[in-house]
Scaffold this active site. Structure first.
Site, mmCIF file in Angstrom:
data_model
loop_
_atom_site.group_PDB
_atom_site.id
_atom_site.type_symbol
_atom_site.label_atom_id
_atom_site.label_comp_id
_atom_site.label_asym_id
_atom_site.label_seq_id
_atom_site.Cartn_x
_atom_site.Cartn_y
_atom_site.Cartn_z
ATOM 1 C CG MET A 30 -1.505 -7.401 1.143
ATOM 2 S SD MET A 30 -0.231 -6.710 0.096
ATOM 3 C CE MET A 30 -0.317 -4.992 0.547
ATOM 4 N N GLY A 31 -2.568 -8.449 5.805
ATOM 5 C CA GLY A 31 -2.313 -8.390 7.241
ATOM 6 C C GLY A 31 -2.326 -6.972 7.766
ATOM 7 C CG LEU A 33 -5.747 -8.384 9.872
ATOM 8 C CD1 LEU A 33 -6.452 -9.628 10.420
ATOM 9 C CD2 LEU A 33 -6.019 -8.242 8.377
ATOM 10 C CG HIS A 34 -7.198 -1.437 9.112
ATOM 11 N ND1 HIS A 34 -8.379 -1.429 8.409
ATOM 12 C CD2 HIS A 34 -6.209 -1.404 8.190
ATOM 13 C CE1 HIS A 34 -8.113 -1.349 7.119
ATOM 14 N NE2 HIS A 34 -6.802 -1.357 6.947
ATOM 15 C CG HIS A 37 -8.112 -5.673 7.029
ATOM 16 N ND1 HIS A 37 -7.141 -4.869 7.577
ATOM 17 C CD2 HIS A 37 -7.783 -5.818 5.731
ATOM 18 C CE1 HIS A 37 -6.260 -4.556 6.650
ATOM 19 N NE2 HIS A 37 -6.623 -5.107 5.525
ATOM 20 C CD GLN A 61 -0.408 -6.103 -3.638
ATOM 21 O OE1 GLN A 61 -0.902 -7.221 -3.771
ATOM 22 N NE2 GLN A 61 -1.097 -5.107 -3.097
ATOM 23 C CG MET A 184 -10.383 2.464 9.212
ATOM 24 S SD MET A 184 -9.884 2.069 10.872
ATOM 25 C CE MET A 184 -11.287 2.682 11.775
ATOM 26 C CB SER A 185 -4.810 2.861 5.141
ATOM 27 O OG SER A 185 -3.598 2.441 4.552
ATOM 28 N NE ARG A 187 1.576 1.363 1.571
ATOM 29 C CZ ARG A 187 1.044 0.494 0.695
ATOM 30 N NH1 ARG A 187 -0.259 0.509 0.467
ATOM 31 N NH2 ARG A 187 1.801 -0.377 0.064
#
Ligand code: PAF
Length: 290
Positions: A30-31, A33-34, A37, A61, A184-185, A187
């Protein structure tokens, strides 16, 4: 790297790659990116060429009171990151392309979708399964790569792929972590400095459970109590769930067996974070992967 916006063009490019005998890999995102990803892209590149990364913030979602409208969007930075990784194609469809007027068909993986994340986020996994099935149908990749941080999501996608006889193999890759253990997230970007410090509580709770398992603890309730002890000590953290579950059914277990997961969902301020730890039996011993 070519950016593809339409379904038809994506289908054509992927179809041609398969016809040329190439192994197509898909990394759905969902972009925002970290490193997590990036590690999925690298895993994909080891087995596949071309690698297609998708970026689509999937509205179906998100619940009505969730963070769809503030979900971090940084297409230019994401495109640059994928270029740097030498991804072959970025698939970035619009919401109108994915869900045209009159869209009516959704996918539900029964049972698994209503536990834990599904109980706290009704309809979430219906949206995930629907968009992932659409991506699988459009790209028809031989392999698709997902992170283990979203263990329940990965389990549900695997189940869907098996039940619907999909040709895409689901590959689940280890959780990428910050130096202090925080998973990593995208959010994590919501966290203020104090919340960022507190957010390590998920990792600390899992790590305490890991130590207990290493010294012989096998009782589900006692392991949950150990994790709750760590989580409840942080006043800025509010536990949504903390459990030890079967890795297949996601039902709570009273004693460790075969493959289990320690699973956590915790609010740190307004931000809901999840994490988990895999607990697997091998030759009578339990091995733990964080
Ligand atoms: O894990 C995510 O980023 C999303 O749930 C996914 C799999 C890309 C579907 O929108």
């Amino acid at each position: 790297m070519e950016t593809i916006y339409t379904l038809e063009w994506m289908k054509q490019v992927a179809r041609q790659a398969r016809a040329d005998g190439r192994v197509v890999g898909l990394v759905p995102t969902m972009g925002a990116l970290h490193e997590g990803h990036r590690s999925l892209v690298r895993a994909a590149q080891q087995q596949c060429s071309p690698v297609i990364a998708s970026i689509f913030v999937n509205p179906t979602q998100f619940g009505p009171n969730e963070d769809l409208h503030k979900y971090p969007q940084q297409m230019d930075a994401d495109r640059a990151a994928l270029e740097e990784l030498r991804v072959d194609y970025l698939f970035a469809p619009t919401a109108k392309e994915m869900y045209p007027d009159g869209f009516r068909t959704y996918v539900t993986v029964e049972g698994l979708s209503t536990r834990l994340e599904g109980r706290s986020r009704p309809g979430h996994f219906r949206g995930v399964a629907t968009v992932v099935l659409k991506l699988f149908e459009i790209v028809q990749a031989q392999y698709a790569f997902f992170g283990r941080k979203d263990a329940q999501q990965a389990r549900i996608i695997r189940q869907m792929a098996a039940d619907l006889n999909l040709d895409t193999q689901v590959v689940v890759c280890p959780t990428a972590r910050e130096a202090d253990g925080l998973a990593m997230s995208s959010r994590n970007a919501y966290l203020g400095p104090e919340e960022r410090r507190v957010a390590t509580v998920l990792y600390r709770a899992l790590d305490e459970a890991r130590k207990e398992i290493t010294t012989g603890e096998r009782d589900g309730a006692r392991l949950v109590a150990v994790m709750r002890g760590v989580l409840d000590a942080e006043t800025l953290a509010a536990v949504d769930y903390a459990d030890i579950v079967d890795g297949d059914t996601f039902e709570p277990v009273t004693r460790l067996r075969r493959a289990c997961l320690a699973v956590l969902a915790v609010f740190v301020g307004q931000t809901r974070l999840i994490d988990n730890m895999l607990i697997e039996e091998q030759d009578g011993a339990f091995l733990v992967a964080l």
